[in-house]
Design a protein around this motif. Structure first.
Motif, PDB file in Angstrom:
ATOM      1  N   GLU A  29       0.848  -1.245   0.067  1.00  0.00           N
ATOM      2  CA  GLU A  29       0.001  -0.125   0.078  1.00  0.00           C
ATOM      3  C   GLU A  29       0.954   1.287   0.033  1.00  0.00           C
ATOM      4  O   GLU A  29       1.726   1.460   0.754  1.00  0.00           O
ATOM      5  CB  GLU A  29      -1.060   0.105   1.191  1.00  0.00           C
ATOM      6  N   GLU A  30       0.600   2.021  -0.893  1.00  0.00           N
ATOM      7  CA  GLU A  30       1.174   3.411  -0.867  1.00  0.00           C
ATOM      8  C   GLU A  30       2.849   3.336  -1.323  1.00  0.00           C
ATOM      9  O   GLU A  30       3.691   4.259  -0.863  1.00  0.00           O
ATOM     10  CB  GLU A  30       1.189   4.439   0.528  1.00  0.00           C
ATOM     11  N   ALA A  37       4.716   5.067   2.758  1.00  0.00           N
ATOM     12  CA  ALA A  37       3.998   5.614   4.006  1.00  0.00           C
ATOM     13  C   ALA A  37       4.962   6.081   4.942  1.00  0.00           C
ATOM     14  O   ALA A  37       4.669   7.475   5.742  1.00  0.00           O
ATOM     15  CB  ALA A  37       2.899   4.626   4.663  1.00  0.00           C
ATOM     16  N   ASP A  55       1.792  -0.362  -6.578  1.00  0.00           N
ATOM     17  CA  ASP A  55       0.642  -0.020  -5.684  1.00  0.00           C
ATOM     18  C   ASP A  55      -0.593  -0.967  -5.442  1.00  0.00           C
ATOM     19  O   ASP A  55      -1.166  -1.573  -6.328  1.00  0.00           O
ATOM     20  CB  ASP A  55       0.298   1.335  -5.925  1.00  0.00           C
ATOM     21  N   GLU A  80       5.425  -5.262   1.266  1.00  0.00           N
ATOM     22  CA  GLU A  80       5.464  -4.004   2.309  1.00  0.00           C
ATOM     23  C   GLU A  80       4.004  -3.897   3.114  1.00  0.00           C
ATOM     24  O   GLU A  80       3.061  -3.851   2.406  1.00  0.00           O
ATOM     25  CB  GLU A  80       6.029  -2.740   1.717  1.00  0.00           C
ATOM     26  N   MET A  82       1.985  -1.853   5.639  1.00  0.00           N
ATOM     27  CA  MET A  82       2.453  -0.369   6.078  1.00  0.00           C
ATOM     28  C   MET A  82       2.672  -0.321   7.317  1.00  0.00           C
ATOM     29  O   MET A  82       3.393   0.330   7.834  1.00  0.00           O
ATOM     30  CB  MET A  82       1.032   0.467   5.773  1.00  0.00           C
ATOM     31  N   THR A  83       2.054  -1.224   8.376  1.00  0.00           N
ATOM     32  CA  THR A  83       2.765  -1.532   9.545  1.00  0.00           C
ATOM     33  C   THR A  83       2.435  -3.061   9.763  1.00  0.00           C
ATOM     34  O   THR A  83       1.469  -3.737   9.140  1.00  0.00           O
ATOM     35  CB  THR A  83       2.044  -0.811  10.743  1.00  0.00           C
ATOM     36  N   GLY A 117       8.279  -4.177   7.045  1.00  0.00           N
ATOM     37  CA  GLY A 117       7.413  -2.967   7.386  1.00  0.00           C
ATOM     38  C   GLY A 117       7.585  -2.600   8.758  1.00  0.00           C
ATOM     39  O   GLY A 117       8.208  -3.231   9.487  1.00  0.00           O
TER      40      GLY A 117
END
Lengths: 328, 326
Positions: A29-30, A37, A55, A80, A82-83, A117
Motif C-alpha cells: 500500500e502506498e 507511508a 501500489d 510491504e 504499511m505496519t 514494514g
C-alpha cells in the motif's frame, strides 16, 4: 564508512537488489506514487516503474497471497505491510501458505519472499497500532524472523533476506527510521547473514540481550551503569528465528548474569525463548536468576504518561541489572 | 459457442480418466474404512467431469490450484495412481512423500500447485502465479478451483479484487456442489446465481451445469482463451454435486435420499459411457477399460502398501529450502 538513516539504508538495500535481479519487485500500500507511508520506498517508482513498484488496494491478505504465489513460481517479492499491525489480516497467508508449502510439497516449492514494514509502538498510536509482532511469527517453523536495530544491520540483513530462498519476516522499527548510523560506503557490498548475533558493546559485569527499539534504551542505560562502575556487555541477536545463542552464552560464561530486554509482551515469545536457552546452555555459570525487562502485559494505552510506563525504560533496565548484580 | 461435435477418441480418453478417478476414490474410501488411510478424505465422486474437462483444455505449462478435494484434478492432470495412493497411505513414494496427505497433493512438474486446505486461502496464490505470468511475459494461464463455500470468505474477495484490477491471466472456477460442508447454498448465500459476483470485480462471469464433460470443456476453453489473450480473468460457476458426504466422516444426513438419487441420474461418468455407446462404441470395449482400470487401482494399492514409510530426514530437511544460488 558514511552515515545513513535507517530508512535510507533499507531503501538502498531494495534498490541494489532490484538493480541486481529483475525477479525482485516491491508491492504494498502506498509504496509507489505516495513514495511510501514511511518514505522507505521513496524514489523507487521513478527508478523502476510501475511494473516493479506496485501500489495495491487495502487488501493485505490478497497482496500477501499474490506475493506468495509469485514466489512459488520463481519471483522474489518484497511485500510491504504499511505496519506489521496490518499483517494480522494476512496471518493465514503467512502461516498456512508461505511457511508451509515447502514442506507440504516435499521440498518441491520454494517461497523466496520478504514481508517487511514498521513494527512496534510508535508514539501514542494506541492499542491496535502498537503491536510488537515478533512473538507471533517466531513461533512458526518455516519462517525466518529478522529484526535489525541499526542502519548497517538493516541494510545488510535486508539484502540477505531478499536473496534468501525462504520466507522472511522483516521487522523494522517504526521509531528507528530516522536513526543515523554507519553503513559501508557505496560500492562496498555487505551481506549480513541471517541467523548471526552481534556484540554491540563489550563489558565484563552483566550481559544484556536486546534488539529493536529497546536496543537504544539499553545502550543509554549501559552508559549510566558504566558511570557507576558496572560494565554491561550488550548482545543484539538481530535474527530472532533462527536464534544464534553463541555470543550470548559466551558472554554469560564471562559475566555470570544476564538481563533480556525487549518490547514485546512477556508471555512467551523470543524473550522467553532466549531465557530458556540460556538457563540450559549456561546453567553452571549463572550467579543470579535470568531477568527480563519487557513491555508491560497490557494492551498499549493512548496517554503518553501510560505509554512511557508500558515500554522498557532506562530505569527499569538499570534496576534489573542491579538486581542480578546484587548491587544497590 | 459452437455446436458440440463429439469426437469418439477424445471421449474415450475422457471416459477412461473419469473412471480412473472414480475407481481410485472408491478404493480410497474402502482403505479409509480399513484404517490404511488417516486424517481427512474428501471425495470428488460426482464432480469428475469438471477436472477432466479442465485438464483437456489446459496446456502443460499452465498452473492449477485446487482445494483439499484434490484427487480428481491431480489424476486428470496425469499424476500416477501409484503416487496418489501412496500419498494417502502416508508413504515416501507418495506425490508429497507422505508429508502432504489427501488434502495436500502436489505435482509441480505437471503444474499442479497443490491441494490447499484453508477455505479461500489459495485463491490469492493463484492470482500470484498469474501475476508472475504477466510480470515475466509468459504465456501461462492459472486455473483455480474452489467450492461454493469459499465465495463468502474474505480470501475470495481480495483475490478476485486484485485479479480483476490487474487483469491477471487466471480462471476462477467455483465448483458449486450445493453444500458448504453440510450447509446448503440457500442458507449460506442470498444469491442463487453466484456468477453474478464476477461483475463486482470487473470480470466476466459464466454459469453452467457440470455433469457433461464436453459442455464444461467449451466453457473453460473460452475462459482460458480470454486469459491467454490478455483480456483478464473469468469467474465460472459450475453447478455440480458430490455423491458422497463432505468427507469420510460425514454421513450427509442433511440431504434426502431422493435428492441424491435424482442427482445420480446425471452421473457424469454414466453420461459419457452412454454417449460413447450411442457413437457406436462396443459396450464390451468399455467393460474392458473398466477391468483394466480396476487392475491399475489394485496395483496402486499394492504399491502403496509395500512402499517404505515417510522419512524423518525428509521431514526435517524440508522445513526450509536450501540457501544459495540467488
Amino acid at each position: 564508512m558514511r552515515e545513513l538513516r535507517y530508512r535510507e539504508a533499507l531503501r538502498e538495500a531494495m534498490l541494489e537488489e532490484m538493480e541486481r535481479d529483475d525477479r525482485v519487485f516491491l508491492m504494498g500500500e502506498e509504496v509507489g506514487h505516495y513514495q511510501g507511508a514511511y518514505k522507505v520506498s521513496e524514489g523507487l517508482l521513478d527508478k523502476f516503474g510501475e511494473r516493479r513498484v506496485i501500489d495495491t488496494p487495502i487488501a493485505e491478505a490478497g497482496f500477501a497471497g499474490v506475493g506468495i504465489g509469485a514466489a512459488m513460481v520463481g519471483l522474489r517479492p518484497i511485500i510491504e505491510f504499511m505496519t506489521w499491525n496490518f499483517s494480522f489480516v494476512a496471518f493465514d497467508q503467512i502461516i498456512s501458505n508461505a511457511a508451509k508449502v515447502h514442506q507440504m510439497s516435499a521440498g518441491e516449492i520454494d517461497v523466496p519472499i520478504v514481508f517487511r514494514g514498521p513494527n512496534g509502538a510508535a508514539k501514542q498510536v494506541g492499542s491496535q497500532h502498537s503491536h510488537s509482532a515478533a512473538p507471533f511469527y517466531t513461533h512458526i517453523p518455516g519462517l525466518y524472523v529478522v529484526q535489525p536495530s541499526t542502519p548497517r544491520d538493516a541494510k545488510g540483513l535486508l539484502k540477505s533476506a531478499i536473496r534468501s530462498n525462504n520466507p522472511v519476516v522483516f521487522l523494522e522499527g517504526e521509531t528507528l527510521y530516522g536513526v543515523q548510523g554507519e553503513v559501508p560506503d557505496e560500492g562496498v557490498e555487505e551481506l549480513i547473514p541471517i541467523g548471526e548475533s552481534r556484540l554491540a558493546r563489550p563489558g565484563a559485569d552483566c550481559t544484556i540481550v536486546t534488539w529493536g527499539r529497546p536496543y537504544y534504551t539499553v545502550l543509554a542505560a549501559a552508559e549510566r551503569l558504566a558511570a557507576e562502575g558496572i560494565e554491561c556487555e550488550v548482545i543484539d541477536p538481530r535474527t530472532l528465528r533462527p536464534l544464534d545463542t553463541t555470543l550470548m552464552v559466551q558472554s554469560v560464561k564471562k559475566t555470570n548474569r544476564c538481563v533480556v530486554v525487549h518490547e514485546h509482551w512477556p508471555y512467551g515469545g523470543p524473550g522467553a525463548e532466549i531465557v530458556d536457552r540460556l538457563q540450559r546452555e549456561a546453567f553452571d555459570y549463572l550467579d543470579a536468576p535470568l531477568e527480563r525487562v519487557t513491555g508491560l502485559d497490557v494492551p498499549m494505552p493512548y496517554a503518553l504518561n501510560l505509554e512511557d510506563k508500558v515500554l522498557p525504560t532506562e530505569d527499569r533496565v538499570i534496576d534489573a541489572v542491579k538486581r542480578v548484580s546484587y548491587s544497590k | 459457442m459452437g455446436v458440440l461435435v463429439p469426437n469418439k477418441d477424445d471421449l474415450l480418453r475422457q471416459y477412461r480418466t473419469m473412471m480412473v478417478i472414480r475407481r481410485f476414490e472408491e478404493e480410497a474410501a474402502r482403505h479409509y474404512a480399513k484404517g490404511n488411510i488417516g486424517g481427512f478424505l474428501h471425495l470428488y465422486i460426482g464432480q469428475e467431469a469438471i477436472a477432466v474437462a479442465a485438464a483437456e483444455v489446459l496446456e502443460d505449462r499452465d498452473y492449477i490450484f485446487q482445494t483439499y478435494r484434490d484427487h480428481g484434478i491431480a489424476l486428470a492432470r496425469g499424476m500416477s495412481v501409484n503416487a496418489a495412493m501412496a500419498e494417502l497411505f502416508g508413504k515416501d513414494t507418495g506425490c508429497s512423500r507422505g508429508l502432504g496427505g489427501s488434502m495436500h497433493f502436489f505435482d509441480v512438474q505437471r503444474g499442479f500447485l497443490g491441494g490447499w486446505a484453508i477455505v479461500g486461502g489459495h485463491l490469492a496464490l493463484a492470482a500470484g502465479t498469474a501475476f508472475k505470468s504477466k510480470y515475466a511475459g509468459e504465456d501461462r494461464v492459472t486455473i483455480c478451483f474452489f467450492g461454493d463455500g469459499s465465495t463468502n470468505i474474505g480470501g475470495f474477495h481480495e483475490a478476485m479484487s486484485l485479479a480483476g484490477l490487474w487483469k491477471l491471466p487466471v480462471v476462477f472456477v467455483c465448483e458449486n456442489n450445493q453444500y458448504a460442508m453440510g450447509t446448503p447454498l440457500e442458507r449460506t448465500s442470498p444469491l442463487k446465481d453466484l456468477s453474478i459476483k464476477a461483475k463486482g470485480y470487473g470480470m466476466v462471469g459464466d454459469r453452467l451445469e457440470g455433469h457433461d464433460v464436453e459442455v464444461v470443456q467449451e466453457h473453460i476453453a473460452e475462459a482460458v482463451a480470454r486469459a491467454r489473450s490478455g483480456e483478464g480473468p473469468t469467474f465460472i460457476e459450475i453447478q455440480t454435486y458430490r455423491f458422497r458426504g463432505h468427507s469420510m466422516s460425514d454421513p450427509a444426513k442433511y440431504r434426502s435420499r431422493t435428492e441424491l438419487e435424482q442427482r445420480k441420474q446425471q452421473d457424469p461418468v454414466v453420461l459419457v459411457r452412454e454417449r460413447l455407446i450411442g457413437l457406436g462404441v462396443d459396450e464390451h470395449a468399455l467393460d474392458d477399460i473398466d477391468i483394466e482400470i480396476d487392475e491399475e487401482i489394485d496395483a496402486a494399492v499394492r504399491f502403496a502398501d509395500e512402499s517404505p514409510p515417510a522419512r524423518e530426514d525428509v521431514m526435517m530437511n524440508t522445513v526450509l529450502a536450501p540457501e544459495g544460488g540467488s
